[in-house]
Motif scaffolding. Structure first.
Motif, PDB file in Angstrom:
ATOM      1  N   ALA A 128       0.295  -0.911  -0.115  1.00 21.92           N
ATOM      2  CA  ALA A 128       0.075   0.152  -0.111  1.00 21.92           C
ATOM      3  C   ALA A 128       0.501   1.197  -0.094  1.00 21.92           C
ATOM      4  O   ALA A 128       0.346   2.381  -0.738  1.00 21.92           O
ATOM      5  N   LYS A 129       1.975   1.071   0.602  1.00 15.08           N
ATOM      6  CA  LYS A 129       3.095   2.196   0.861  1.00 15.08           C
ATOM      7  C   LYS A 129       3.561   2.368  -0.510  1.00 15.08           C
ATOM      8  O   LYS A 129       3.664   4.401  -0.889  1.00 15.08           O
ATOM      9  N   GLU A 130       3.488   1.458  -1.718  1.00 12.84           N
ATOM     10  CA  GLU A 130       4.181   2.018  -2.776  1.00 12.84           C
ATOM     11  C   GLU A 130       3.529   2.134  -3.693  1.00 12.84           C
ATOM     12  O   GLU A 130       3.747   3.260  -4.455  1.00 12.84           O
ATOM     13  N   VAL A 131       1.697   2.182  -3.304  1.00  4.60           N
ATOM     14  CA  VAL A 131       1.007   2.491  -4.276  1.00  4.60           C
ATOM     15  C   VAL A 131       1.037   3.756  -3.746  1.00  4.60           C
ATOM     16  O   VAL A 131       0.720   4.560  -4.678  1.00  4.60           O
ATOM     17  N   LEU A 132       0.754   4.087  -3.033  1.00  2.00           N
ATOM     18  CA  LEU A 132       1.042   5.520  -2.470  1.00  2.00           C
ATOM     19  C   LEU A 132       1.565   6.702  -3.497  1.00  2.00           C
ATOM     20  O   LEU A 132       1.777   7.820  -3.635  1.00  2.00           O
ATOM     21  N   ILE A 162      -8.049   0.968  -4.617  1.00  2.00           N
ATOM     22  CA  ILE A 162      -8.339   1.476  -3.652  1.00  2.00           C
ATOM     23  C   ILE A 162      -7.628   1.172  -2.477  1.00  2.00           C
ATOM     24  O   ILE A 162      -6.869   0.551  -2.054  1.00  2.00           O
ATOM     25  N   LEU A 163      -7.214   3.188  -2.786  1.00  4.54           N
ATOM     26  CA  LEU A 163      -6.779   2.879  -1.643  1.00  4.54           C
ATOM     27  C   LEU A 163      -7.478   4.025  -0.377  1.00  4.54           C
ATOM     28  O   LEU A 163      -7.815   4.568  -0.165  1.00  4.54           O
ATOM     29  N   LYS A 164      -7.203   2.918   1.031  1.00  4.65           N
ATOM     30  CA  LYS A 164      -7.888   3.815   2.217  1.00  4.65           C
ATOM     31  C   LYS A 164      -6.725   4.280   2.959  1.00  4.65           C
ATOM     32  O   LYS A 164      -5.490   3.375   3.360  1.00  4.65           O
ATOM     33  N   LYS A 169      -1.154   7.557   7.096  1.00 11.38           N
ATOM     34  CA  LYS A 169      -0.666   5.876   8.109  1.00 11.38           C
ATOM     35  C   LYS A 169      -1.887   5.023   7.829  1.00 11.38           C
ATOM     36  O   LYS A 169      -3.271   5.137   6.886  1.00 11.38           O
ATOM     37  N   ASP A 170      -2.531   3.950   8.405  1.00 14.20           N
ATOM     38  CA  ASP A 170      -3.885   3.050   7.828  1.00 14.20           C
ATOM     39  C   ASP A 170      -3.758   3.027   6.642  1.00 14.20           C
ATOM     40  O   ASP A 170      -5.048   3.328   6.435  1.00 14.20           O
ATOM     41  N   LEU A 171      -2.741   2.686   6.000  1.00  9.58           N
ATOM     42  CA  LEU A 171      -2.971   2.707   4.383  1.00  9.58           C
ATOM     43  C   LEU A 171      -3.820   1.189   4.114  1.00  9.58           C
ATOM     44  O   LEU A 171      -3.234   0.175   5.257  1.00  9.58           O
ATOM     45  N   LYS A 172      -4.458   1.144   3.574  1.00  5.78           N
ATOM     46  CA  LYS A 172      -5.699  -0.201   3.127  1.00  5.78           C
ATOM     47  C   LYS A 172      -5.373  -0.398   1.472  1.00  5.78           C
ATOM     48  O   LYS A 172      -6.549   0.639   1.157  1.00  5.78           O
ATOM     49  N   LEU A 173      -5.057  -1.734   1.049  1.00  9.53           N
ATOM     50  CA  LEU A 173      -5.379  -1.708  -0.627  1.00  9.53           C
ATOM     51  C   LEU A 173      -6.283  -2.764  -0.895  1.00  9.53           C
ATOM     52  O   LEU A 173      -6.095  -3.716   0.075  1.00  9.53           O
ATOM     53  N   SER A 174      -7.349  -2.081  -1.829  1.00  7.59           N
ATOM     54  CA  SER A 174      -8.118  -3.171  -2.221  1.00  7.59           C
ATOM     55  C   SER A 174      -8.087  -2.739  -3.810  1.00  7.59           C
ATOM     56  O   SER A 174      -8.347  -2.310  -4.450  1.00  7.59           O
ATOM     57  N   THR A 216     -10.266   8.309   0.857  1.00  8.66           N
ATOM     58  CA  THR A 216     -10.131   6.929   0.055  1.00  8.66           C
ATOM     59  C   THR A 216      -9.800   7.907  -1.423  1.00  8.66           C
ATOM     60  O   THR A 216     -10.301   8.603  -1.746  1.00  8.66           O
ATOM     61  N   LYS A 217      -8.390   7.166  -2.163  1.00 11.81           N
ATOM     62  CA  LYS A 217      -8.290   7.625  -3.504  1.00 11.81           C
ATOM     63  C   LYS A 217      -8.440   6.052  -4.674  1.00 11.81           C
ATOM     64  O   LYS A 217      -8.371   4.807  -4.122  1.00 11.81           O
ATOM     65  N   THR A 218      -9.053   6.278  -5.773  1.00 16.48           N
ATOM     66  CA  THR A 218      -9.501   5.783  -6.449  1.00 16.48           C
ATOM     67  C   THR A 218      -8.244   5.497  -7.387  1.00 16.48           C
ATOM     68  O   THR A 218      -8.613   6.855  -8.422  1.00 16.48           O
TER      69      THR A 218
END
Length: 264
Positions: free
Chosen positions: A35-39, A166-168, A154-159, A205-207
């Motif tokens: 998730a950090k790499e995606v961010l 989707i990045l929360k 912080k609290d990064l979550k991927l889906s 949330t980022k799409t």
């Protein structure tokens, strides 16, 4: 002869099978991004954009709570924004918005060109000098967007959904303090320009598309007074980015020379 042809066919089929096996092996060994790499990739790709075309809706819920009474006021706003980079030192902007508050509706058209910020509010036309850094802060305060670096997330979550990532996320305390410095002092419509605003939470949330560019974003931020006063402001924002990464052309009205200049 038939045996020779059969050997060639077998060799071709074997080569094809080996190629497929190798392809799937490589694909299977590819490292799945965190998730950090995606961010970090998304922030990097977004920072390269020169133009932008996005629309959104926002609501500001102002809650006052005292020992004797409590009250709530909700402000709603819709906006449509286009940004065009003419060159390194020149920017054009066109933004239309509608503000609803206490049963009243205010239509606003805002433009930026040649170092001036133009405002047409219900037919009242004014302009003021503003550098590019100033208009960028004005945009941030209006749209709730943040350009905070990755270290504040912080609290990064991927889906995954519909082929998009989707990045929360939420923003840590250091990031909240930085956000106050960057943005809230510009929120004159809601906060009156006070510098005593405390942001207690910011989540979003980022799409993202296949290039890690945002196609949609939602933000929720809670602000409180830094002067021990009761009450809070909750901002909810939904943004849609149109054709991210593509060039944008901004069309300005012909009567900008008729706007009355005012001081900052």
């Amino acid at each position: 002869m038939e045996g020779f042809i059969m050997k060639i066919r077998i060799k071709k089929v074997t080569a094809l099978l080996l190629s497929c096996m190798l392809l799937f092996s490589i694909s299977g060994c590819q490292k799945k991004r965190t998730a950090k790499e995606v961010l970090e990739s998304s922030l990097k790709q977004s920072s390269k954009l020169k133009d932008a075309d996005f629309s959104g809706e926002a609501s500001y819920k102002i809650a006052n709570s005292e020992a004797s009474s409590s009250s709530n006021v909700t402000i709603k706003m819709n906006f449509d924004t286009k940004l065009q980079t003419v060159d390194k030192d020149q920017l054009k902007m066109s933004m239309t918005s509608t503000l609803n508050m206490l049963g009243q509706t205010m239509d606003m058209n805002m433009y930026y060109s040649d170092g001036y910020y133009y405002m047409n509010t219900n037919g009242t036309k004014q302009k003021m000098k503003m550098d590019i850094a100033g208009i960028q802060k004005q945009l941030q305060s209006t749209t709730g967007q943040t350009s905070l670096p990755a270290k504040y997330y912080k609290d990064l979550k991927l889906s995954e959904k519909d082929g998009n990532t989707i990045l929360k996320y939420s923003i840590n305390n250091d990031g909240l303090n930085q956000y106050v410095k960057d943005v809230t002092s510009q929120m004159t419509t809601v906060t009156g320009g006070s510098n005593s605003i405390k942001v207690s939470s910011l989540t979003g949330t980022k799409t993202l598309n296949d290039k890690d560019l945002p196609v949609k974003e939602s933000i929720q931020m809670v602000m409180e007074s830094g002067d021990n006063e009761t009450g809070s402001i909750t901002l909810k924002m939904n943004l849609t980015y149109h054709n991210p990464g593509k060039s944008v052309t901004v069309t300005l009205p012909d009567d900008l020379n008729t706007y009355q200049e005012i001081s900052n």
